[in-house]
Structure formats: structure tokens, C-alpha cells
Design a protein around this motif. Structure first.
Motif, PDB file in Angstrom:
ATOM      1  N   ILE A 152      -5.745   6.786  -4.442  1.00  0.00           N
ATOM      2  CA  ILE A 152      -4.404   6.491  -4.919  1.00  0.00           C
ATOM      3  C   ILE A 152      -3.663   7.810  -5.090  1.00  0.00           C
ATOM      4  O   ILE A 152      -4.134   8.712  -5.799  1.00  0.00           O
ATOM      5  CB  ILE A 152      -4.425   5.733  -6.266  1.00  0.00           C
ATOM      6  CG1 ILE A 152      -5.262   4.461  -6.144  1.00  0.00           C
ATOM      7  CG2 ILE A 152      -3.003   5.421  -6.726  1.00  0.00           C
ATOM      8  CD1 ILE A 152      -4.694   3.432  -5.210  1.00  0.00           C
ATOM      9  N   ASN A 185       0.181   9.202  -6.092  1.00  0.00           N
ATOM     10  CA  ASN A 185       1.528   8.931  -6.589  1.00  0.00           C
ATOM     11  C   ASN A 185       2.235  10.242  -6.882  1.00  0.00           C
ATOM     12  O   ASN A 185       1.596  11.275  -7.116  1.00  0.00           O
ATOM     13  CB  ASN A 185       1.484   8.087  -7.869  1.00  0.00           C
ATOM     14  CG  ASN A 185       0.754   6.777  -7.676  1.00  0.00           C
ATOM     15  OD1 ASN A 185       0.828   6.156  -6.609  1.00  0.00           O
ATOM     16  ND2 ASN A 185       0.035   6.349  -8.702  1.00  0.00           N
ATOM     17  N   GLU A 204       0.816  -1.216   0.000  1.00  0.00           N
ATOM     18  CA  GLU A 204       0.000   0.000   0.000  1.00  0.00           C
ATOM     19  C   GLU A 204       0.851   1.267   0.000  1.00  0.00           C
ATOM     20  O   GLU A 204       0.349   2.322  -0.352  1.00  0.00           O
ATOM     21  CB  GLU A 204      -0.926  -0.004   1.220  1.00  0.00           C
ATOM     22  CG  GLU A 204      -1.951  -1.118   1.179  1.00  0.00           C
ATOM     23  CD  GLU A 204      -2.873  -1.091   2.381  1.00  0.00           C
ATOM     24  OE1 GLU A 204      -2.571  -0.340   3.343  1.00  0.00           O
ATOM     25  OE2 GLU A 204      -3.891  -1.798   2.368  1.00  0.00           O
ATOM     26  N   ARG A 205       2.107   1.173   0.402  1.00  0.00           N
ATOM     27  CA  ARG A 205       2.996   2.333   0.425  1.00  0.00           C
ATOM     28  C   ARG A 205       4.345   1.922  -0.158  1.00  0.00           C
ATOM     29  O   ARG A 205       4.906   0.909   0.230  1.00  0.00           O
ATOM     30  CB  ARG A 205       3.219   2.851   1.842  1.00  0.00           C
ATOM     31  CG  ARG A 205       1.972   2.960   2.706  1.00  0.00           C
ATOM     32  CD  ARG A 205       1.174   4.207   2.440  1.00  0.00           C
ATOM     33  NE  ARG A 205       0.188   4.396   3.478  1.00  0.00           N
ATOM     34  CZ  ARG A 205      -0.987   3.777   3.516  1.00  0.00           C
ATOM     35  NH1 ARG A 205      -1.311   2.919   2.568  1.00  0.00           N
ATOM     36  NH2 ARG A 205      -1.835   3.996   4.498  1.00  0.00           N
ATOM     37  N   ASP A 253      -8.721   2.204   2.326  1.00  0.00           N
ATOM     38  CA  ASP A 253      -9.131   0.914   1.770  1.00  0.00           C
ATOM     39  C   ASP A 253      -9.019   0.907   0.239  1.00  0.00           C
ATOM     40  O   ASP A 253      -9.903   0.416  -0.469  1.00  0.00           O
ATOM     41  CB  ASP A 253     -10.565   0.577   2.207  1.00  0.00           C
ATOM     42  CG  ASP A 253     -10.883  -0.906   2.008  1.00  0.00           C
ATOM     43  OD1 ASP A 253      -9.949  -1.727   1.975  1.00  0.00           O
ATOM     44  OD2 ASP A 253     -12.083  -1.225   1.868  1.00  0.00           O
ATOM     45  N   ASN A 254      -7.936   1.475  -0.246  1.00  0.00           N
ATOM     46  CA  ASN A 254      -7.606   1.524  -1.681  1.00  0.00           C
ATOM     47  C   ASN A 254      -8.568   2.380  -2.506  1.00  0.00           C
ATOM     48  O   ASN A 254      -8.557   2.298  -3.738  1.00  0.00           O
ATOM     49  CB  ASN A 254      -7.555   0.111  -2.290  1.00  0.00           C
ATOM     50  CG  ASN A 254      -6.435  -0.727  -1.709  1.00  0.00           C
ATOM     51  OD1 ASN A 254      -5.363  -0.210  -1.403  1.00  0.00           O
ATOM     52  ND2 ASN A 254      -6.685  -2.009  -1.551  1.00  0.00           N
ATOM     53  N   SER A 255      -9.348   3.217  -1.876  1.00  0.00           N
ATOM     54  CA  SER A 255     -10.240   4.096  -2.639  1.00  0.00           C
ATOM     55  C   SER A 255      -9.538   5.378  -3.081  1.00  0.00           C
ATOM     56  O   SER A 255     -10.039   6.091  -3.951  1.00  0.00           O
ATOM     57  CB  SER A 255     -11.473   4.456  -1.807  1.00  0.00           C
ATOM     58  OG  SER A 255     -11.115   5.209  -0.665  1.00  0.00           O
ATOM     59  N   TRP A 271       6.985   8.226  -4.940  1.00  0.00           N
ATOM     60  CA  TRP A 271       6.154   7.435  -4.038  1.00  0.00           C
ATOM     61  C   TRP A 271       4.917   6.948  -4.775  1.00  0.00           C
ATOM     62  O   TRP A 271       4.403   7.596  -5.673  1.00  0.00           O
ATOM     63  CB  TRP A 271       5.760   8.260  -2.813  1.00  0.00           C
ATOM     64  CG  TRP A 271       4.952   9.490  -3.118  1.00  0.00           C
ATOM     65  CD1 TRP A 271       3.591   9.618  -3.127  1.00  0.00           C
ATOM     66  CD2 TRP A 271       5.462  10.794  -3.461  1.00  0.00           C
ATOM     67  NE1 TRP A 271       3.213  10.895  -3.456  1.00  0.00           N
ATOM     68  CE2 TRP A 271       4.337  11.635  -3.671  1.00  0.00           C
ATOM     69  CE3 TRP A 271       6.755  11.310  -3.615  1.00  0.00           C
ATOM     70  CZ2 TRP A 271       4.478  12.971  -4.016  1.00  0.00           C
ATOM     71  CZ3 TRP A 271       6.883  12.647  -3.971  1.00  0.00           C
ATOM     72  CH2 TRP A 271       5.762  13.462  -4.160  1.00  0.00           C
ATOM     73  N   LYS A 272       4.462   5.767  -4.402  1.00  0.00           N
ATOM     74  CA  LYS A 272       3.214   5.182  -4.907  1.00  0.00           C
ATOM     75  C   LYS A 272       2.459   4.670  -3.689  1.00  0.00           C
ATOM     76  O   LYS A 272       2.934   3.770  -2.991  1.00  0.00           O
ATOM     77  CB  LYS A 272       3.502   4.050  -5.908  1.00  0.00           C
ATOM     78  CG  LYS A 272       4.238   4.517  -7.160  1.00  0.00           C
ATOM     79  CD  LYS A 272       4.472   3.353  -8.125  1.00  0.00           C
ATOM     80  CE  LYS A 272       5.238   3.805  -9.354  1.00  0.00           C
ATOM     81  NZ  LYS A 272       4.466   4.734 -10.202  1.00  0.00           N
ATOM     82  N   THR A 273       1.264   5.232  -3.431  1.00  0.00           N
ATOM     83  CA  THR A 273       0.549   4.920  -2.196  1.00  0.00           C
ATOM     84  C   THR A 273      -0.933   4.740  -2.456  1.00  0.00           C
ATOM     85  O   THR A 273      -1.494   5.284  -3.413  1.00  0.00           O
ATOM     86  CB  THR A 273       0.726   6.053  -1.163  1.00  0.00           C
ATOM     87  OG1 THR A 273       0.106   7.253  -1.655  1.00  0.00           O
ATOM     88  CG2 THR A 273       2.194   6.328  -0.892  1.00  0.00           C
ATOM     89  N   SER A 274      -1.571   3.973  -1.601  1.00  0.00           N
ATOM     90  CA  SER A 274      -3.031   3.838  -1.603  1.00  0.00           C
ATOM     91  C   SER A 274      -3.539   4.048  -0.183  1.00  0.00           C
ATOM     92  O   SER A 274      -2.873   3.678   0.795  1.00  0.00           O
ATOM     93  CB  SER A 274      -3.448   2.458  -2.126  1.00  0.00           C
ATOM     94  OG  SER A 274      -2.956   1.427  -1.285  1.00  0.00           O
ATOM     95  N   TRP A 275      -4.751   4.623  -0.055  1.00  0.00           N
ATOM     96  CA  TRP A 275      -5.308   5.024   1.234  1.00  0.00           C
ATOM     97  C   TRP A 275      -6.803   4.680   1.257  1.00  0.00           C
ATOM     98  O   TRP A 275      -7.405   4.413   0.221  1.00  0.00           O
ATOM     99  CB  TRP A 275      -5.121   6.526   1.464  1.00  0.00           C
ATOM    100  CG  TRP A 275      -3.710   7.001   1.297  1.00  0.00           C
ATOM    101  CD1 TRP A 275      -3.082   7.329   0.118  1.00  0.00           C
ATOM    102  CD2 TRP A 275      -2.736   7.188   2.319  1.00  0.00           C
ATOM    103  NE1 TRP A 275      -1.793   7.717   0.346  1.00  0.00           N
ATOM    104  CE2 TRP A 275      -1.542   7.648   1.691  1.00  0.00           C
ATOM    105  CE3 TRP A 275      -2.746   7.025   3.705  1.00  0.00           C
ATOM    106  CZ2 TRP A 275      -0.385   7.936   2.400  1.00  0.00           C
ATOM    107  CZ3 TRP A 275      -1.581   7.322   4.407  1.00  0.00           C
ATOM    108  CH2 TRP A 275      -0.424   7.761   3.775  1.00  0.00           C
TER     109      TRP A 275
END
Length: 230
Positions: free
Chosen positions: A48, A50, A1-2, A44-46, A38-42
Motif C-alpha cells: 500500500i 499513499n 486499487e488506484r 495483489d494488495n500486499s 494518491w491512494k494505491t495498492s500493488w
């Protein structure tokens, strides 16, 4: 996720000869890039998010200009540096609606004088009384700011129809590297365009798409002499 990453890379373009025989050949240019991203999701992946920050050092960089009798000339300038930030954000607002956008910021300039001629070995000369572009000159056709926002709505159906709209903006740019020439040609103005896209999947191998680029019929210039009609 990060994820956070670092990249170092190098590349080059080979030199060559100009179409006009009286002009000297141009030498290879080299680019060295340092980048942290950086590539991230937050949520609950809703969401994104970057991005990347970078610096590029450009040695003997090649650039083209329109010469006599309409023949393109390729020359070398000594050194340039490009620093930038690029980032984008996508949000699944609902199951059907996705929103997003991105921005890019650039600081691109000469780090040595461009005198307009080379030495006997083809290396650009940087020490002269009146350089055609002094150190610190902003590189041509390079906007300080670019950005976009977009929205996409998908209907609940086996055919998965969707409609998408995207608004794209590019800032003002210089038309030429040489100071005297850019004063004659003027700046390339900023512009904003709207693109529309619809799609429907009738079968596994059959879909119908409709696209309308530049829906607001905006005329704009991508480079001096290259006008994009509405």
C-alpha cells in the motif's frame, strides 16, 4: 486499487482578547489548502502506497509567546506559506510480518514581514525598517523532516498475539518566530524514539496489552519550555 484526488479547503480560527488588558486583541486567522494525493495498492494488495503534496496559505496567522509575568500572549503575523509532501508505504512481507514507514517534508515560511505590531484595525503591519521576523523566516516548531519505520509480527493463534516496534524521528525546529528571541533560546534539537507494543486477545471482550513508549529513555523537547523526560 488506484485513486488520485484533489482537495481545496478553507478554515479559520476566531479572534479574541489577551489576558493582559494592555495588549490589543488578536484577529481571526484563515487557512486555504490545495492538495493533490494518491491512494494505491500493488502486488495483489500486499503493498500500500499513499501520499499527498500540498500548499497552505495562512493569512493573519495566530501564534503564542510567553510574555511578562509568565502570561501567554497571542499575536498575529501577516502571511505565511507551507508547502509539503507526506507519503507512507506498508508491505505485507509475509502472512505474519508487516513492515512500513512514512516520511514528511515541510517548507514553512513567512511571506510577509512580521513587524510586531498592528494598525488601528488590528491588521498586522508588514512595512517597517527592522522587522522582528523578515519575509522568508522559517516558522517555529516546524521540522523540515519527519519520518518513521515500524514492524509488526502476528503469531498464528486464536488469541492473535502480536508484537510491534516503531522508530519515530523528528528533525530540528526553530524555537520562536522572532529572530532575536530564537537566537537567545536556541534551536529545538532533533530526536528519535523507539516505541514497543504487544497485545493478546483472550476473549471477544478481553485483551491484554503492554506498551513501552520511548523505550530508549530519550529526553526531547516538543517546544521551548516543554521537555519530554525519558
Amino acid at each position: 486499487e488506484r485513486m488520485v484526488y484533489f482537495t481545496w479547503s478553507e478554515g479559520y480560527r476566531p479572534g479574541g482578547i489577551n489576558r493582559r488588558g494592555t495588549l490589543p486583541p488578536y484577529v481571526s486567522d484563515f487557512l486555504t489548502n490545495w492538495e493533490v494525493g494518491w491512494k494505491t495498492s500493488w502486488a495483489d494488495n500486499s503493498v500500500i502506497w499513499n501520499g499527498a503534496v500540498f500548499q497552505e496559505d495562512w493569512e493573519d496567522f495566530q501564534f503564542s509567546l510567553l510574555g511578562l509575568n509568565g502570561l501567554t500572549e497571542i499575536k498575529n503575523a501577516a502571511q505565511a506559506r507551507i508547502r509539503g509532501l507526506e507519503t507512507d508505504l506498508t508491505w505485507a512481507a509475509t502472512y505474519n510480518l508487516r513492515l512500513g514507514g512514512g516520511i514528511a517534508l515541510y517548507d514553512a515560511e513567512l511571506t510577509d514581514n512580521y513587524c510586531g505590531f498592528t494598525d488601528d484595525n488590528g491588521v498586522p503591519v508588514t512595512v517597517c525598517d527592522e522587522p522582528e521576523a523578515p519575509r522568508g523566516t522559517r516558522l517555529p516548531v516546524s521540522a523540515k523532516f519527519k519520518g518513521n519505520v515500524h514492524a509488526r509480527y502476528t503469531w498464528d493463534s486464536d488469541m492473535e498475539p502480536f508484537f510491534q516496534a516503531a522508530l519515530v524521528h523528528e528533525g530540528q525546529r526553530e524555537s520562536d518566530l522572532r529572530i532575536a528571541t530564537r537566537e537567545i533560546l536556541g534551536e529545538l534539537p532533533s530526536y528519535t524514539t523507539l516505541d514497543l507494543h504487544a497485545d493478546c486477545q483472550f476473549a471477544k471482550d478481553l485483551s491484554l496489552q503492554a506498551k513501552l513508549n520511548n523505550a530508549t529513555d530519550k529526553s526531547y523537547e516538543t517546544a521551548y519550555g516543554y521537555n519530554q523526560p525519558g
